[in-house]
Design a protein around this motif. Structure first.
Motif, PDB file in Angstrom:
ATOM      1  N   ILE A 269       0.838  -1.207   0.000  1.00  0.00           N
ATOM      2  CA  ILE A 269       0.000   0.000   0.000  1.00  0.00           C
ATOM      3  C   ILE A 269       0.870   1.253   0.000  1.00  0.00           C
ATOM      4  O   ILE A 269       0.582   2.223  -0.691  1.00  0.00           O
ATOM      5  N   ALA A 270       1.963   1.209   0.776  1.00  0.00           N
ATOM      6  CA  ALA A 270       2.810   2.405   0.872  1.00  0.00           C
ATOM      7  C   ALA A 270       3.611   2.616  -0.407  1.00  0.00           C
ATOM      8  O   ALA A 270       3.762   3.747  -0.863  1.00  0.00           O
TER       9      ALA A 270
ATOM     10  N   TYR B  41      -0.941   3.168  17.868  1.00  0.00           N
ATOM     11  CA  TYR B  41      -1.633   4.431  17.589  1.00  0.00           C
ATOM     12  C   TYR B  41      -1.139   5.041  16.288  1.00  0.00           C
ATOM     13  O   TYR B  41      -1.912   5.610  15.522  1.00  0.00           O
ATOM     14  N   GLY B  42       0.164   4.914  16.050  1.00  0.00           N
ATOM     15  CA  GLY B  42       0.736   5.482  14.824  1.00  0.00           C
ATOM     16  C   GLY B  42       0.133   4.853  13.584  1.00  0.00           C
ATOM     17  O   GLY B  42      -0.070   5.504  12.563  1.00  0.00           O
TER      18      GLY B  42
ATOM     19  N   THR C 141      -3.561  11.089   0.261  1.00  0.00           N
ATOM     20  CA  THR C 141      -3.433  10.186   1.413  1.00  0.00           C
ATOM     21  C   THR C 141      -2.182   9.312   1.291  1.00  0.00           C
ATOM     22  O   THR C 141      -1.882   8.537   2.191  1.00  0.00           O
ATOM     23  N   ALA C 142      -1.454   9.440   0.177  1.00  0.00           N
ATOM     24  CA  ALA C 142      -0.335   8.527  -0.075  1.00  0.00           C
ATOM     25  C   ALA C 142       0.759   8.665   0.983  1.00  0.00           C
ATOM     26  O   ALA C 142       1.282   7.668   1.483  1.00  0.00           O
ATOM     27  N   ASN C 143       1.081   9.919   1.338  1.00  0.00           N
ATOM     28  CA  ASN C 143       2.143  10.098   2.328  1.00  0.00           C
ATOM     29  C   ASN C 143       1.744   9.527   3.684  1.00  0.00           C
ATOM     30  O   ASN C 143       2.555   8.923   4.383  1.00  0.00           O
TER      31      ASN C 143
ATOM     32  N   VAL D 211       3.659   6.724   6.157  1.00  0.00           N
ATOM     33  CA  VAL D 211       3.926   6.855   7.598  1.00  0.00           C
ATOM     34  C   VAL D 211       3.325   5.671   8.361  1.00  0.00           C
ATOM     35  O   VAL D 211       3.970   5.058   9.225  1.00  0.00           O
ATOM     36  N   ILE D 212       2.082   5.319   8.005  1.00  0.00           N
ATOM     37  CA  ILE D 212       1.408   4.207   8.678  1.00  0.00           C
ATOM     38  C   ILE D 212       2.220   2.925   8.509  1.00  0.00           C
ATOM     39  O   ILE D 212       2.435   2.168   9.465  1.00  0.00           O
ATOM     40  N   THR D 213       2.697   2.706   7.288  1.00  0.00           N
ATOM     41  CA  THR D 213       3.469   1.484   7.049  1.00  0.00           C
ATOM     42  C   THR D 213       4.767   1.471   7.850  1.00  0.00           C
ATOM     43  O   THR D 213       5.175   0.436   8.385  1.00  0.00           O
ATOM     44  N   MET D 214       5.402   2.644   7.970  1.00  0.00           N
ATOM     45  CA  MET D 214       6.624   2.721   8.788  1.00  0.00           C
ATOM     46  C   MET D 214       6.327   2.289  10.221  1.00  0.00           C
ATOM     47  O   MET D 214       7.050   1.489  10.818  1.00  0.00           O
TER      48      MET D 214
END
Lengths: 353, 597
Positions: B61-62, B470-471, B500-502, B506-509
């Motif tokens: 997804i990222a 939470y991240g 929403t890509a960025n 971040v979510i994937t990180m």
């Protein structure tokens, strides 16, 4: 090779952890080392709780700042949209108030009452008044939300046929959408998948003998006249799909074997929406982001420049290309719509002879 | 409710003098403590697989359609030149959901702690039927093996989403994963359900019949209440999923039309007529929604116990807590329709299910407030188990609150099947139940293995996990409110969602870091089994009966007579006692009264 690399990394992490534990253990020589929290641990974790509370608030604020431009909470393009948005905002405000207070109490108490040797906790087993209070308050708040929600739901789902809505069929198949208009009589011809005849290009399985079908119009781009109620009849020929039109706050599943329906009245044309300052900001932002990925986007054969359009998306997992099942929606004035539909082939003319 | 079992018949048995071979002790064991460990280890292995899958699809997804060494190494032919295939993306999402919900958070959580704690906390020698218990575990094992085998079939594993809605799941021509992969999925689940039912029946019978003298229902620790009620919900709802699975198997293999009608696919009309996919949705969610509570209630029970013990305070509002467990259990069976507001069912049903759904927020709110009040004026011992329990309350609140939006049929129209839903249920049931499981492991590890987990690694594990959870899931709400549908292989065909890509990167990180730090836990867990510090008899100074039994492996739990119970399990910091805890087997002093209602 990569597997070996991953294996080595995992090995290093394991060794590093083992070393860390050794250091922790050595640092605790003399102290009782039975792996039960000491006062020092309690203090450390108590402060961490406050830190974590700040983190929760920070990530909330950051999400609002960076992602808070929510097209789904403003700029609804349908008549029932603002009503729904209102309910959403009220619910959100309640949620954020409760979230902020309860998270504060939880983490603050965890910090405030962190354990100390020799102190005794308060024996406090129950209190009926308190419990009654926090049963009754949610009851009242939820009752309000339920009633508001139900009125909104009924408004949306009860379609007033007396308003003479335009009937449009949304037809789903792996992995694209078709739309069918009832034509001059505003009545859709009968259809069933058993009548599909690919050789004759009767792809929706419409009954060729049905008089109502003679003026039907099948298109691959959905056009809607502004201000006129539309009643969508959804069909699917293969698996479940979901017709999701986020800008209009509309969604309904398309179920093989039955016809589902959803109705709304579009209120803003595509042209007007493109002039909306919020949308212009959003589009400018998206285009700036797309410029950064220029090479990639051009390689994929897409237009670099994004222009706002309403969309119909598939929102129910339907197979391999689910992620690319979409149809453009154009909302326009009645005159523009009439001109457009006059150019479209009617169903009998679209058939192969 | 004061019936107590006559356990004397058991006492006369010389149960602990059986000769045990390696096979009867470690493999085909009928001892509930060993079966608990088997569940835990199997569940942990499945959990590793499930989490690894989520990290892979998060990477896709990222960084959509980018070559990735991890894909190349693990996905083989499904990642030509390291680029993930769209079919396997859906399969990963599907199997991740299935494994986490059923294999980790149902069997791994309930299986481990119900088995370990029910006999030990109610004062029983073992489960009512050790033999059925053994069969229950081995069925679970077989179903896990079948599920893993399904990952390797030629056309790919099941890929219709964990809810396996037909017709997608019913027609092999609709997607590769609906062939052999789906057959194995259904077989695996059918075996799993049999395992779960055997387990649940055993838990129910044991709790009702085998409580020690003095252990009335109102003295049961909340853990047992939660496990008991969970088992009841399971017995009511799992058979319905089994019937749905059987009917689906018939539609797939024997040409019936329970869920199928009027289908034209790949150039031909299929013979199915008269069935409805909506029927499947009803049957599925009749289990599917109670399943949320099957996952969550044991976690809530575990944390009630841990928060009380580590706060050195009685749990606040014991009766209200029991009442809310019962209310949640009852309501959970009449809210399933809130997954189906836009499925095409009658809108009037939508109104009914909105009403019942929002009602369930009331007992949930009572539980949250009672947890917070339990902390108030406590003497909090910040052991890792306590941290995870507080973490659970936090994610339970955050995730639960957004349920108010999703449970409201009108609002659901627009966020249904978006990332808003993903964020909601991951926080409220996924992360919360996982925290409950971790809390339980940290708390009862000494009871299981006689050794302690390293607390500093525990702290490291908790804080990184808490921040990453939470991240990952907090920003996801906003992506969902922006209208991004879930289960999209890539969003690059929708410029509308480019902004929403960025956030997705971040979510994937956060997901990757959070995933990697679970290694800290795994390391701590497996190393401590053998090299951990030796545990004291009652390291957390807890009141419940399991801490009175010897840790040494022994069939029958207590060498002599089973301890009798004289008080509830929450006499922490009770006035009139020097120590800040009074175990349940300590008789009341002269003139001592129960101070709770």
């Amino acid at each position: 090779m990569t597997t070996l690399l991953i294996f080595i990394i995992v090995l290093f992490v394991a060794v590093a952890m083992w070393q860390m534990v050794k250091i922790f253990d050595l640092a605790q020589v003399g102290a009782s080392n039975n792996q039960v929290a000491t006062d020092k641990d309690n203090t450390f974790n108590g402060y961490m709780m406050i830190g974590f509370l700040i983190f929760i608030y920070a990530i909330t604020i950051a999400s609002f700042v960076y992602l808070g431009d929510l097209p789904l909470m403003s700029n609804a393009a349908s008549e029932h949209g603002p009503e729904l948005d209102n309910l959403m905002i009220i619910s959100m405000v309640i949620i954020f108030i409760v979230q902020t207070i309860t998270q504060f109490l939880l983490h603050y108490f965890a910090y405030k009452y962190k354990g100390e040797k020799g102190r005794k906790a308060l024996f406090y087993a129950d209190n009926n008044t308190l419990e009654a209070i926090w049963t009754v308050i949610p009851v009242i708040v939820l009752a309000g939300l339920i009633i508001y929600g139900l009125f909104t739901w009924n408004d949306i789902m009860n379609i007033d046929e007396s308003e003479d809505p335009m009937i449009v069929e949304l037809y789903a198949q792996q992995f694209n959408w078709k739309a069918r208009y009832g034509g001059d009589d505003n009545v859709l011809g009968k259809a069933n998948v058993r009548l599909i005849d690919l050789d004759r290009a009767n792809i929706l399985g419409i009954d060729e003998d049905d008089p109502n079908a003679q003026d039907d119009v099948i298109v691959t781009e959905l056009h809607l006249p502004v201000g006129r109620p539309v009643l969508f009849k959804m069909r699917s020929q293969d698996v479940l799909h979901s017709a999701y039109m986020p800008h209009f706050r509309a969604q309904m599943n398309c179920v093989p074997g039955m016809v589902t329906q959803f109705g709304f009245t579009p209120t803003i044309t595509t042209a007007e929406m493109r002039q909306n300052p919020d949308i212009q900001d959003k589009v400018a932002n998206i285009n700036a982001l797309r410029l950064e990925r220029k090479a990639e986007i051009e390689e994929a054969g897409q237009d670099l420049n994004y222009q706002f359009d309403y969309l119909l998306l598939c929102n129910k997992i339907c197979g391999k290309s689910h992620y690319n099942m979409q149809m453009k929606i154009v909302v326009e004035t009645q005159e523009e719509f009439d001109a457009w539909i006059a150019e479209q082939k009617t169903f009998p003319n679209s058939l192969n002879k | 409710m004061s019936a107590t079992a006559d356990t004397h018949a058991h006492d006369d048995h010389d149960v602990h003098h059986h000769k045990e071979t390696f096979v009867t002790k470690y493999i085909f064991s009928q001892d509930h403590k060993m079966i608990a460990k088997q569940y835990l280890i199997t569940g942990t292995i499945m959990g590793v697989i499930g989490v690894l899958m989520s990290i892979m699809f998060r990477m896709q997804i990222a960084w959509p359609e980018q070559p990735n060494v991890l894909f190349e190494a693990l996905l083989g032919k499904w990642a030509p030149e390291g680029v993930m295939d769209a079919d396997i993306y859906l399969a990963l999402v599907t199997i991740h959901g299935t494994i986490m919900v059923f294999f980790v958070l149902t069997a791994g959580l309930s299986g481990t702690f119900s088995n370990l704690l029910i006999p030990l906390q109610i004062g029983a020698r073992d489960m009512a039927s050790g033999f059925l218990n053994m069969i229950s575990y081995w069925l679970f094992f077989v179903s896990s093996v079948v599920m893993i085998i399904s990952l390797f079939v030629e056309a790919g594993p099941a890929a219709a989403g964990w809810t396996i809605y037909p017709p997608l799941s019913a027609l092999p021509m609709a997607q590769g994963g609906s062939g052999m992969g789906m057959t194995l999925w259904l077989v695996s689940m059918a075996i799993f359900i049999a395992s779960s039912l055997l387990g649940s029946l055993n838990y129910i019978v044991t709790v009702i019949n085998l409580r020690t003298k003095g252990m009335s229902m109102t003295r049961l620790p909340l853990t047992i209440w939660a496990f008991f009620v969970t088992a009841v919900i399971g017995v009511i709802s799992f058979p319905v999923l089994l019937s749905a699975a059987l009917l689906l198997i018939m539609d797939r293999s024997f040409g019936t039309s329970f869920f199928l009608s009027d289908i034209f696919i790949q150039g031909e009309v299929l013979h199915y007529q008269g069935g409805s996919p909506v029927l499947f949705e009803h049957l599925f969610w009749f289990l599917g929604h109670p399943e949320v509570y099957i996952v969550l209630l044991p976690a809530l029970g575990i944390t009630s116990e841990i928060i009380a013990t580590n706060s050195r305070k009685p749990i606040f509002g014991y009766r209200a807590m029991v009442a809310s467990i019962l209310a949640i259990a009852f309501l959970s069976t009449i809210v399933w329709g809130h997954h189906m507001f836009i499925s095409g069912m009658n809108p009037f049903l939508g109104s009914v299910f909105t009403f019942t759904t929002l009602l369930i927020a009331i007992p949930s709110a009572v539980k949250a407030f009672n947890y917070i009040t339990t902390l108030w004026k406590g003497n909090l011992q910040m052991n890792p188990a306590m941290l995870f329990s507080i973490g659970l309350v936090s994610t339970f609140i955050t995730g639960g609150l957004t349920g108010i939006i999703l449970g409201d049929s009108a609002l659901d129209i627009n966020v249904h099947d978006t990332y808003f839903v993903v964020a909601h249920f991951h926080l409220v049931m996924g992360i919360s139940a996982l925290y409950g499981m971790f809390a339980g492991i940290y708390h009862w590890f000494p009871r299981m293995f006689g050794r302690m987990l390293n607390k500093n690694l525990g702290y490291l594990h908790f804080w990184v996990t808490a921040i990453c959870a939470y991240g990952v899931f907090f920003p996801m709400h906003f992506i969902g409110m922006a209208g991004l549908p879930r289960r999209y292989y890539t969003n690059s065909n929708f410029p509308l969602f480019d902004d929403t890509a960025n956030a997705n990167v971040v979510i994937t990180m956060f997901a990757i870091v959070g995933g990697i730090f679970q290694l800290v836990f795994l390391y701590n867990f497996f190393v401590s089994i053998f090299y951990g510090k030796k545990a004291e008899q009652n390291p957390w100074k807890s009141n419940t009966l399991e801490w009175t039994a010897p840790v040494k492996h022994m069939h029958g739990n207590w060498p002599g007579e089973i301890p009798h119970v004289y008080r509830w399990s929450y006499d922490y910091s009770k006035p009139g006692h020097d120590e800040d805890f009074v175990p349940q087997n300590v008789p009341m002093k002269d003139g001592e009264e129960e101070l709770h209602h």
